[in-house]
Every structure is written in C-alpha cells, then in structure tokens.
Design an enzyme around this catalytic site. Sequence first.
Site, short mmCIF file in Angstrom:
data_model
loop_
_atom_site.label_atom_id
_atom_site.label_comp_id
_atom_site.label_asym_id
_atom_site.label_seq_id
_atom_site.Cartn_x
_atom_site.Cartn_y
_atom_site.Cartn_z
N GLY A 11 10.08 8.91 -141.15
CA GLY A 11 11.29 8.43 -141.82
C GLY A 11 11.13 8.44 -143.33
N ILE A 13 11.30 5.87 -145.68
CA ILE A 13 10.35 4.88 -146.24
C ILE A 13 8.98 5.05 -145.58
CG2 ILE A 13 9.90 2.43 -146.60
CD1 ILE A 13 12.98 2.00 -146.50
N TYR A 152 24.30 -3.37 -136.93
CA TYR A 152 23.01 -3.08 -137.56
C TYR A 152 22.36 -4.37 -138.08
CZ TYR A 152 19.85 -1.79 -141.35
OH TYR A 152 18.78 -1.71 -142.20
N LYS A 156 18.90 -6.41 -136.90
CA LYS A 156 17.79 -6.70 -137.82
C LYS A 156 17.47 -8.19 -137.83
CE LYS A 156 16.25 -2.84 -139.46
NZ LYS A 156 14.83 -2.46 -139.33
#
Length: 323
Positions: A11, A13, A152, A156
Amino acid sequence: MTNVLLTGAAGFIGSKTAELLINDGVNLVACDNFNDYYDVRLKEHRVQHIKSLADIPFYNIDIENYSDLSKVFENHKFDSIINLAARAGVRYSIENPFVYATTNIIGTLNLLELMHKHNVGQITLASSSSLYAGEETPFNEEMPVNNPISQYAATKKSAEMLCYSYHHLYNFNTAILRYFTVYGPAGRPDMSYFRFIKWIDEGKTVEIFGDGTQSRDFTFVDDIARGTILSTNVKGYEIINLGGGKTPVTINYMIELIEKYLGKNANISYKPFHSADMKETGADISKAEKLLDWQPYTSIEDGLRISVDWYLKNKDLVKNIIL
Ligand code: UGA
C-alpha cells in the site's frame, strides 16, 4: 523492536514504512492481499522498489483469512505488528461497506488473536482523522469521536476499540495512529491530489465534490512512515494524531499549486459536496510531539512538488491507471 510484521506493505503508506524499516535494519516480514480496489500495477511498482532494497519474506495473503495469517505467525517470531492493511477510501465505503467491515474489523481481530496466541506484545494500528467528524478543529485525541459519518470511519473506530480490549485483557502495548490525509509519491489513485495531478496534466476535467473550500491537514507520506515506526515504542494504549499540524489547506489551494508545478490550468467541474466527507480537518499534534518526539517536516508546497515530480517521472505507469 527487531522483528516486525508489516501488513498492507504494498500500500501507499505501507510501502514507504517498509522502506524506512529496511533502512533501519529491522527484521521485516511483509504481507499484502493485492486487492484490486485500485490498479494493482501501482502496488507492484511499490513492491518492486521494496524488493530492490532487501530480500524480505513477502506474503501474498489477506489478513481476513485467519488460517493464512496463522502460518505467517508460525513461520516467524514477531516483537511488533504494524497493521496498515485496510480499506481506506472514505467515499467508496458507502458503495461497498462489507469489505470495510471484513478487512478493517475482522482483519484486525485476526491479528490481535494471533498476537495473543504467539505472545506478541505490541501493535500499531492505522486509524483515521475521519473519526473526528462533527468536532471543532484542531482535533485532539481526547475528543469523544462517537459520530462516524461513513462506514469507513465506523470500521476504523471499531478496530480501535478491539485494540483497546486486547490491550486491557493482555496488556499489549498499542499505538493507534490517526493519520490526516496522507499524500505523496506513488499514492492512491482514489485520492484528490493524485487525480488532480493526472487530470490537470492530461487536460481532463477536474471533478470537485463541493466548491473546493473544504480543507485537509495533509501530511506527507515520509513524515507519516517515520511517525509510524516511532510509535512501536509506545507503552500502554495511546491514540496519537499524525497530521500536518499547521493551517489546513483547501482543495482549491492544492489545485493552484498543482497548476503552478505543471504549468497548466485546471478545467474544473463542481459536483455536490459528498455526505461522507468532512468540511475540514486539523490536527493537534502536541501528543505526537511529546510521546514520539515527532513532527512533520514537509510543507504542502514541497510535498506536492515532490508528488508532481514523481508523476512526471512515472507517467508511463500513471497514464494507464484508471481513476
Ligand atoms: C483521506 C484518505 O483517503 C483516507 O484513507 C484517510 O483515512 C483520511 O484522508 C483521513 O484523514 O483520515 P479524504 O479526506 O477523503 O480521505 O482524502 P481525499 O481523497 O484527498 O479527499 C479530500 C477532499 O477532496 C474530499 O472532500 C473529497 O471529496 C475531495 N475530492 C476527492 C474531490 O473533490 N474530487 C476527487 O476526485 C477526489
């Protein structure tokens, strides 16, 4: 910290974090499921770079799959888990909320269970500034964050809470990092700046949700990766903002900068503001300064210039990426 499992290593990051961990001489094991939420060629491009730095074990597995993940824990001994494997697009979570629940919640749960089973004592979890919806900027970690405005954000928050339970039950040292709109080279093609650079350069219409006055506390990926690694030394359970920490910038300002760097003008089409979007984000980063001795070094002007330079050097790759 010597033996680290990094999830989501292909990904945006994750790959930058892998690079810094390798440079630090860490014994790194990486995994990623290479899902096709966006063009996999970008992920392969990032992994090629990681592999050019070191020959590390790289598992093509999904953290949602407990049995595949178990094998990784059986094959290696870890001191730390850095969980950057996630579904990360805010707006796509409205279209397909199920994958957000399975990856962000079940995936995190699988890791926590396996940590317990294999006596791993530390986890860093990537969380999000989007949890602060409805709060006044600057956002600080004490704010209640009980009103997620996208699936989302809700997933999280759920992952953060699971981490808290495991910290309470098994004393895991836990760093929850709330990242603020991370940008930089080899980024995600669903994100604003990546699309704007490509659209402006290609003379295509730039689609803005709202009037472009929404602002973000954009944070450069190198700064984020450095903070992520520092967080593996955190003791106890700590939620920490990693954000730009200065005056957040508007989408309109970002477009002005990109126009300047490319020497081209944007042709803009304004769409309705998205109901899962926040109007502004802004980080109070005093906790990161105190606990991690961290602050971001890269201004939006420098960071966007570096991102545009990367784009210009990698046009052959980016021209085929579907946004
Ligand atoms: C970003 C990341 O994508 C999330 O993974 C991360 O969790 C979140 O930041 C965070 O800070 O926690 P977002 O703020 O939606 O999410 O980032 P962008 O995609 O860069 O969008 C910024 C703004 O630009 C939004 O208002 C969005 O609607 C707008 N935008 C985006 C457009 O106007 N047009 C586009 O084509 C894309």
